[in-house]
Enzyme design. Sequence first.
Site, PDB file in Angstrom:
ATOM      1  CD  GLU A  63      -1.384  -2.233   1.951  1.00  0.00           C
ATOM      2  OE1 GLU A  63      -2.456  -3.025   2.995  1.00  0.00           O
ATOM      3  OE2 GLU A  63      -0.081  -2.541   2.207  1.00  0.00           O
ATOM      4  CD1 TRP A  87      23.893 -35.643 -11.604  1.00  0.00           C
ATOM      5  CD2 TRP A  87      22.460 -34.899  -9.784  1.00  0.00           C
ATOM      6  NE1 TRP A  87      24.703 -34.757 -11.300  1.00  0.00           N
ATOM      7  CE2 TRP A  87      23.168 -34.654 -10.526  1.00  0.00           C
ATOM      8  CE3 TRP A  87      21.271 -34.903  -9.105  1.00  0.00           C
ATOM      9  CZ2 TRP A  87      23.886 -33.692  -8.908  1.00  0.00           C
ATOM     10  CZ3 TRP A  87      21.225 -33.797  -8.574  1.00  0.00           C
ATOM     11  CH2 TRP A  87      22.578 -33.290  -7.763  1.00  0.00           C
ATOM     12  NE  ARG A 130      17.504 -27.552  -3.046  1.00  0.00           N
ATOM     13  CZ  ARG A 130      18.723 -28.175  -2.972  1.00  0.00           C
ATOM     14  NH1 ARG A 130      19.853 -27.569  -3.515  1.00  0.00           N
ATOM     15  NH2 ARG A 130      18.773 -29.434  -3.400  1.00  0.00           N
ATOM     16  CB  THR A 133      19.395 -38.058   2.818  1.00  0.00           C
ATOM     17  OG1 THR A 133      18.079 -37.963   2.794  1.00  0.00           O
ATOM     18  CG2 THR A 133      19.503 -36.693   1.672  1.00  0.00           C
ATOM     19  CB  SER A 178      19.729 -40.892  -5.464  1.00  0.00           C
ATOM     20  OG  SER A 178      20.583 -39.836  -5.101  1.00  0.00           O
ATOM     21  N   PRO A 199      13.072 -42.275   1.623  1.00  0.00           N
ATOM     22  CG  PRO A 199      13.496 -44.449   1.129  1.00  0.00           C
ATOM     23  CD  PRO A 199      14.177 -42.964   1.000  1.00  0.00           C
TER      24      PRO A 199
END
Length: 371
Positions: free
Chosen positions: A57, A175, A189, A201, A173, A302
Amino acid sequence: MTALSADDHQHMRRALDLARLGIYSTPPNPSVGCVLVRWGQVVGEGFHQRAGEPHAEAMALAEAGPATRGATAYVTLEPCSHHGRTPPCVEALIAAGVRRVVVAMRDPNPRVNGTGLLRLEQAGIVTSHGLLAGEAAEINRGFVRRMLTGRPWVTLKLGASLDGRTALADGTSKWITGEAARADVQKLRARASAIVTGSGTVLADDPMLTVRDPALEMRGRRPLRVVLDTSLATPEHAQVLGYAGSTLIFTRDAELPHAEGLRAAGARVEAIATGEGGLDLEAVLHRLGHLECNEVLVEAGPTLAGEFVRRGLVDEVVVYMAPVVLGHAARSLFKLPHLERMCDRCEFEWRDVARVGDDLRLTLRPRRGGH
């Protein structure tokens, strides 16, 4: 409440477009847009750019100058009525002499919620609210969730093969998905106030959990990196502890022997309540809400992904699916208890399916009334 016209819809849609420009930069504040119209002409526009800086505003009023008198203001969120990092917007609108204020949605912040509209009405200004409220709430989904529940909006991000696998049996993993999908993740992100992962991880992939797109990083801010680590297995040389930005490690006991080394490496180590099988995820989310995190992005394996889903703590799932097959021995998307009955399944509904490079981006949300 006055009848809303096609022009009202048009100007509010423009205000919503302006609000979206602040999605990456305004947290912990909401993203807000404002359009000022007099005699059918737009005389001022603005959006909130960053916490501590002028609200939408104020930006629109400054652009319009004297043309604000008698104008209609279209604002995507109820103007604030309290002194925070900036003065109340209702006072600025009243002082500027606006005739009418159309608001998309009321502010869920208990310090505002209805009082902004009331003060405008007491000053003789005609008000309306509810125009395109659903779109306004979606822009500020994290802020709304935090104000109403005390916890952030949770998005779970996963990368998977065509047969629903996230890694080879040995944990490899990188890629599965392509470069375009990995670049697209940077938007998730950048929007998040915090990125959450598990110590598993960290040990397997050693991620940095940073926004690697310079343009997005300049528009936003560096998300808090959060590691859930019950027994403090995170090594002191982990990349998640390096780079600019803060890292918070939640554990069962902040005085474990390894804690001091992690603090020396730049991390904050906090004890959090434990629950069945590990840390209490609800306690984690409420702590992040207390730290003014509006949105949380979970990037995990997982086990942790399955716990978030099983406990009903996920608001949105984004799966990047690659056109590859990894086989039955590879790791699955979620680790969940064995189901005996079909009615115990977790149900989701489609929100969006889009092609990103050679991959598909699947966006889903828990089905209302589902498990």
